[in-house]
Design an enzyme around this catalytic site. Sequence first.
Site, PDB file in Angstrom:
ATOM      1  CG  HIS A  47     -57.910 -11.692 150.878  1.00 39.55           C
ATOM      2  ND1 HIS A  47     -59.242 -11.430 151.130  1.00 39.55           N
ATOM      3  CD2 HIS A  47     -57.386 -10.517 150.442  1.00 39.55           C
ATOM      4  CE1 HIS A  47     -59.515 -10.166 150.868  1.00 39.55           C
ATOM      5  NE2 HIS A  47     -58.401  -9.582 150.444  1.00 39.55           N
ATOM      6  CD  GLU A  49     -59.423 -16.629 153.858  1.00 36.99           C
ATOM      7  OE1 GLU A  49     -60.359 -16.344 154.622  1.00 36.99           O
ATOM      8  OE2 GLU A  49     -58.633 -15.769 153.411  1.00 36.99           O
ATOM      9  CB  CYS A 142     -61.782 -15.793 150.843  1.00 38.36           C
ATOM     10  SG  CYS A 142     -60.265 -14.866 150.523  1.00 38.36           S
TER      11      CYS A 142
END
Length: 225
Positions: A47, A49, A142
Site C-alpha cells: 500500500h 504508506e 497500514c
Amino acid sequence: MTVGEAALEIGEVPVGCVIVLHLDNGESVVVSHGANQVNYTRDATRHAEMVAIDRMLTGGQFSDKLKLPLETVLKAAHLKKIPQALISQERRQEIFEDKWVNDPHDPESWKNGYGWGSGRLYPSDILQKCDLYVTCEPSIMCAAALEKIKIGRVFFGCRNDRFGGCGSLMSLHKSDFLPSISHKGYPIFTGILEKEAVSLLRSFYERENFHAPDAKRRKKEQTNK
C-alpha cells in the site's frame, strides 16, 4: 493528489501519500512519498504508506527493488484498456521511476537532498518527527504499521469504510485501543481534500480494472448489464 493520480495512470488503486519531516531549524521537507504498488510487485501489502516507509528506511528494498519490469506488467494487463496517458513510453518510464524533487525550480536547493531519489536513508526513530499525509484513511494493516513506527501525526482525505484502521473499522490510532504500554497511538486529522480523494477513487472503480483476472472482469461486465 498527484501521487495518487500517477497510481491511477498505471492501474493501481489511486491512493498516494507523502511523509513530511519537521526539522529542528523550523523548516519542513518531504522525505518520502508513495503510491500503491500492489500490481507492480504482485504483493498485496504494498500500500502507499508501506511503500513510503520502505523507501525512507531501506531505499525501496521491499517495494521498488522488487517491482516487475515495466513492460512485463503492461503485457500482463489488458493493453486496450490502459489509459491514453500510458501510450507514451516516456510517460510510462516517468511514472515507473516515481522520483521526488522537493524544489523542481531550483536544482541546487538544499531541500532536494531529501526525499525518494536523493539516496538518503533515515533511522526509524526520526518518524516521531514526521507527519504522514494520505488521500484515503489508512487500512488496518497500514494504521497498525504507523503506530509501530511511532509516526507523529496522520492527515487523510476520505474515510475507508471497507478497510479503514483509523476509525472506520478499527481505531488503531487511539492510545487506549490495546491494553499495552507500548501502544501509544497517534493524532489523526480527517477531511483533507476529501472530495478530490473520493473523486479519484471513484474514477478507478467506475472503469474496468485492466489488471483484474478475466473471470472477475467478465463477472463485472455481466453485473453492469
